[in-house]
Design an enzyme around this catalytic site. Sequence first.
Site, PDB file in Angstrom:
ATOM      1  N   HIS A   1      47.353  31.433  35.879  1.00 61.70           N
ATOM      2  CA  HIS A   1      47.944  32.722  36.263  1.00 61.70           C
ATOM      3  C   HIS A   1      48.933  33.204  35.189  1.00 61.70           C
ATOM      4  O   HIS A   1      50.062  33.589  35.495  1.00 61.70           O
ATOM      5  CB  HIS A   1      48.639  32.624  37.634  1.00 61.70           C
TER       6      HIS A   1
ATOM      7  N   ARG B   1      43.166  38.950  41.862  1.00 62.88           N
ATOM      8  CA  ARG B   1      43.740  37.999  42.805  1.00 62.88           C
ATOM      9  C   ARG B   1      42.649  37.019  43.221  1.00 62.88           C
ATOM     10  O   ARG B   1      41.476  37.392  43.331  1.00 62.88           O
ATOM     11  CB  ARG B   1      44.289  38.711  44.048  1.00 62.88           C
TER      12      ARG B   1
END
Length: 294
Positions: free
Chosen positions: A257, A209
Site C-alpha cells: 500500500h 481498494r
Amino acid sequence: MRSSLKTLDAELKIEIGPENVKNQDEVEFAVVWNHPEGLLLNYPNLKAILSCGHGADSLLSDKKLPEGVPIVCLRSEIVAEWMSEYLLAVVLLKRRKLMEHATNQGIIEWGIDIRVSGNQVSVLGLGFLGQAAAKVFLQMGFNVGGWSRTQKRVKGVKCYTGIEGLNEMLIKTDYLINLLPLTIQTHDLLNTETLSQLKRGAYLINVGRGETLVEEDLIPLLDDGHLSGACLDVFRTEPLAEGHPFWKHKKILITPHNSSSTPPYTVAPQILENYRRAISGHQLFNLVDLEHGY
Ligand code: NDP
C-alpha cells in the site's frame, strides 16, 4: 501534520488524539483516518470532518457519524504524480519483461525474446488520480480508455460508463488499472465474471481498494493464463496475512500500500483553507458526496 499546519498558522490550536482533547465542546474541525466508530459524536460543535486521504471509505464505514456535518477529503497533485509514476513503472516492468530478465540473469541465461505485449491501458475511475494517470500513459504513446460513473470527456481518452461500457472497455484491455473508490457499487466489482471479459493475457493493477477485488477469483484466472499477472498494492486485510496465497504466487507482484503517499506539507494548505471556511461558514471544497459514497 501538526508542524506543517503550525508553519502556516502558529495560532492554530491542534490536539492530536482523542485522549488529548481537553474540552470536547471546543472541537470544530476533525482530521481523521481509521478512527474508532462513534468517536466523532463526542464533539457537539463540529463544523466539518476531513478524511485525511483521497478515499473516504474508511470514514464512511463509521455507522455513527454526526448527522449534517460535511465531510471533505484531500486532493493532492503529489499523490497523483507518485501514483502515475508507480503505474507507469509497473506497466513498463511488465511490458519490457524486466522481471524475466532478472530471473534469467540469476541462472546465467541470455534470453532473446524482445516481443512486447499490447498497448491498451484501461483505467477504472477517471477522477483526480485516474485522469492524471491516463495523461501520463497517453504521453508515453499508449492507447488509453477510462471508466467512470458519469460520462467524462478527456482529450485522447476513450471514455466509458455503465456495465455495457465496462465490458466494451475490458475486452480491449492489456493493462487494467483500478483507481475506483470503495463504495457499495465498486465492492467486489473485479470478480471472475468481470475479469474474464479482459483480453486473454491482460495484466491487472489494483491500487484502488482491496475490497474491489474478489481475491479468491484472481488465482484461477492467473493459473489458467487468462491473466498474465497482477500487481497488487491494496488488500482486503492489510498488512497481507503471512499465509495468504498471494505472497508465493509467481505471477503476483505485491507492494505494501505504498503506490503513493501524502507528504503532510503538500496538503497542509488545503486542510487549513477548509478549516477556515468551515469555521467561517463558507462553502467547503473537496466535499465527499454522501449519496454516492466518495
Ligand atoms: P475521485 O473521487 O477523484 O475519482 C473517483 C472516480 O471513480 C471518478 O471518476 C468516479 O466517477 C469513479 N467512480 C466512482 N464510483 C463509480 C462507479 N460505481 N462506477 C464507475 N465509476 C465510478 O478519487 P481519486 O481519483 O482521488 O481516488 C480514487 C481512489 O484511489 C481513492 O478513493 C482511493 O481508494 C484510492 N487511492 C489509493 C492510494 C494508494 O496508495 N493505493 C492513494 C490514494 C488513493 P465520476 O467521475 O463519474 O464521479
